[in-house]
Design an enzyme around this catalytic site. Structure first.
Site, PDB file in Angstrom:
ATOM      1  N   GLY A 128       0.814  -1.214   0.000  1.00  0.00           N
ATOM      2  CA  GLY A 128       0.000   0.000   0.000  1.00  0.00           C
ATOM      3  C   GLY A 128       0.843   1.256   0.000  1.00  0.00           C
ATOM      4  O   GLY A 128       0.669   2.151  -0.818  1.00  0.00           O
TER       5      GLY A 128
ATOM      6  N   ASP B 165      -4.377  -4.854   9.405  1.00  0.00           N
ATOM      7  CA  ASP B 165      -3.290  -5.808   9.611  1.00  0.00           C
ATOM      8  C   ASP B 165      -3.701  -7.119   8.953  1.00  0.00           C
ATOM      9  O   ASP B 165      -4.697  -7.733   9.363  1.00  0.00           O
ATOM     10  CB  ASP B 165      -3.083  -5.979  11.129  1.00  0.00           C
ATOM     11  CG  ASP B 165      -1.958  -6.949  11.444  1.00  0.00           C
ATOM     12  OD1 ASP B 165      -1.420  -7.566  10.506  1.00  0.00           O
ATOM     13  OD2 ASP B 165      -1.624  -7.087  12.629  1.00  0.00           O
ATOM     14  N   ILE B 166      -2.945  -7.562   7.977  1.00  0.00           N
ATOM     15  CA  ILE B 166      -3.348  -8.785   7.257  1.00  0.00           C
ATOM     16  C   ILE B 166      -3.347 -10.024   8.144  1.00  0.00           C
ATOM     17  O   ILE B 166      -3.893 -11.056   7.774  1.00  0.00           O
ATOM     18  CB  ILE B 166      -2.452  -9.095   6.040  1.00  0.00           C
ATOM     19  CG1 ILE B 166      -0.993  -8.889   6.401  1.00  0.00           C
ATOM     20  CG2 ILE B 166      -2.870  -8.364   4.802  1.00  0.00           C
ATOM     21  CD1 ILE B 166      -0.109  -9.690   5.518  1.00  0.00           C
TER      22      ILE B 166
ATOM     23  N   TYR C  11      10.685 -16.050   0.160  1.00  0.00           N
ATOM     24  CA  TYR C  11       9.848 -15.165  -0.665  1.00  0.00           C
ATOM     25  C   TYR C  11       9.320 -15.944  -1.882  1.00  0.00           C
ATOM     26  O   TYR C  11       8.119 -15.958  -2.166  1.00  0.00           O
ATOM     27  CB  TYR C  11      10.705 -13.977  -1.098  1.00  0.00           C
ATOM     28  CG  TYR C  11      10.089 -13.005  -2.066  1.00  0.00           C
ATOM     29  CD1 TYR C  11       8.915 -12.325  -1.758  1.00  0.00           C
ATOM     30  CD2 TYR C  11      10.721 -12.718  -3.284  1.00  0.00           C
ATOM     31  CE1 TYR C  11       8.378 -11.396  -2.644  1.00  0.00           C
ATOM     32  CE2 TYR C  11      10.196 -11.776  -4.159  1.00  0.00           C
ATOM     33  CZ  TYR C  11       9.021 -11.125  -3.842  1.00  0.00           C
ATOM     34  OH  TYR C  11       8.508 -10.205  -4.715  1.00  0.00           O
TER      35      TYR C  11
ATOM     36  N   ASP D 200      -2.528   0.106   5.790  1.00  0.00           N
ATOM     37  CA  ASP D 200      -1.186  -0.209   6.263  1.00  0.00           C
ATOM     38  C   ASP D 200      -1.240  -0.395   7.770  1.00  0.00           C
ATOM     39  O   ASP D 200      -2.257  -0.074   8.385  1.00  0.00           O
ATOM     40  CB  ASP D 200      -0.258   0.966   5.912  1.00  0.00           C
ATOM     41  CG  ASP D 200       1.179   0.516   5.843  1.00  0.00           C
ATOM     42  OD1 ASP D 200       1.560  -0.329   6.646  1.00  0.00           O
ATOM     43  OD2 ASP D 200       1.901   1.011   4.974  1.00  0.00           O
TER      44      ASP D 200
HETATM   45  C1  AKB Z   1      12.932  -8.669  -5.182  1.00  0.00           C
HETATM   46  O1  AKB Z   1      14.037  -8.407  -5.695  1.00  0.00           O
HETATM   47  O2  AKB Z   1      12.790  -9.386  -4.189  1.00  0.00           O
HETATM   48  C2  AKB Z   1      11.697  -8.111  -5.852  1.00  0.00           C
HETATM   49  C3  AKB Z   1      11.187  -9.056  -6.879  1.00  0.00           C
HETATM   50  C4  AKB Z   1      11.899  -9.260  -8.146  1.00  0.00           C
HETATM   51  O3  AKB Z   1      10.186  -9.667  -6.659  1.00  0.00           O
HETATM   52  N1  AKB Z   1      11.977  -6.837  -6.443  1.00  0.00           N
END
Ligand code: AKB
Length: 323
Positions: free
Chosen positions: A20, A63-64, A152, A45
């Site tokens: 956000g 808050d998610i 991630y 946020d």
């Molecule tokens: C990252 O570098 O973690 C991000 C992406 C590419 O998802 N910018």
């Protein structure tokens, strides 16, 4: 009639660490507010908003990780569209894996369940980071092996799969774009592609930049304007034109060396040094060239900015914003 339009078109932007008020969220909110009216796009946020973000339209705390709180917001504001940017990015996620699991995975569970319960349309971005060392890297097709090595990336593959599952099982209008590194004037937010943003912030002020990736590390990238156009166009594509729920999008691929040499045309006294760190390991497992031909074929995606235009525009905007 107008009021009904407002409520049925309210768009809800959620944010935690990147969203956000993060790099994508702020700009995305500006664009959506222009198209749908300021009052219809609510930015949220858990951190205090800046004066600027408050001046553009409604802002609320959300808050998610608080499912009940989210339910209240959806009901009270009669939300019908959810854009969920909340995530710890690749580099910062590795520094706090338990938090990344909570935000990126538990948070995503909350919003997808919310979308199902209240029949909301939902957009969740994915990333080039959803691929790993076993994926073909040049080019990386839309459908291929995905075995990412960052939390991630793992959380994004999970989001892609769960979103697709909810679509097929419950008819949820789930949409997802896999973005490459996004370059904009907003400060970088803990990603691996951030050098391409940081060099404008640091390099243009101090005339020096120490790059944490090796000079030849090629990664896919996109300028913020193209990124937002892709998002807007994709959100507005009728369901029957979509052959899948998750699409690769990109605009270009470059190495640090190529970016810096383009930037030096505008900032000739810029001094670059290289000191690769743990982010190199992440970058080496990611796509070098992203194949977004499915997006181009199915919903007419086209980018406008190449490396030269991107640098020209960034230099111009940085001078304007920070002079
Ligand atoms: C990252 O570098 O973690 C991000 C992406 C590419 O998802 N910018």
């Amino acid at each position: 009639m107008k009021i009904l339009f407002i409520f049925t078109n309210t768009i809800f932007l959620l944010y935690f660490h990147e969203g956000g008020l993060g790099q994508l969220g702020t700009e995305c909110a500006k664009l959506l507010r222009k198209k749908y009216g300021s009052e219809n796009v609510i930015l949220s946020d858990i951190i205090k908003p800046t004066e600027e973000s408050l001046s553009n339209g409604p802002f609320i705390f959300a808050d998610i990780l608080d499912f009940k709180g989210l339910q209240k917001i959806v009901v009270n504001y009669r939300i019908d569209w959810l854009i969920h940017f909340s995530a710890l990015l690749s580099a910062v996620g590795e520094q706090n894996v338990p938090l990344a699991v909570r935000v990126n995975i538990e948070g995503m569970h909350n919003v997808i369940e919310l979308a199902k319960q209240y029949k909301l349309r939902i957009f969740i971005p994915s990333t080039i980071g959803a691929f790993g060392p076993d994926s073909p890297r040049n080019p990386t097709p839309n459908v291929t092996i995905q075995r990412p090595r960052t939390i991630y990336g793992v959380s994004k593959v999970h989001a892609e799969l769960l979103g697709e599952y909810y679509h097929h099982r419950f008819g949820l209008d789930f949409r997802c774009l896999r973005f490459p590194g996004v370059i904009s004037c907003d400060p970088p937010g803990g990603g691996t592609t951030d050098y391409a943003v940081a060099v404008f912030h640091e390099g243009m002020v101090t005339r020096r930049y120490e790059c944490y990736l090796e000079p030849h590390t090629r990664l896919p990238m996109i300028y913020i304007e193209d990124c937002l156009s892709a998002l807007f166009q994709f959100l507005n594509t009728p369901n029957q034109r979509l052959r899948r729920r998750v699409y690769n999008v990109t605009a270009m691929s470059f190495t640090p060396e190529e970016l810096f040499s383009e930037l030096k045309k505008h900032v000739p006294d810029l001094k670059i040094s290289y000191k690769p760190d743990g982010r190199q390991y992440i970058a080496d497992s990611w796509p070098q060239v992203f194949d977004d031909s499915d997006a181009r074929r199915d919903w007419g995606w086209e980018h406008k900015y190449n490396l030269e235009k991107l640098v020209e525009s960034m230099v111009h905007d940085m001078k304007k914003n920070f002079s």
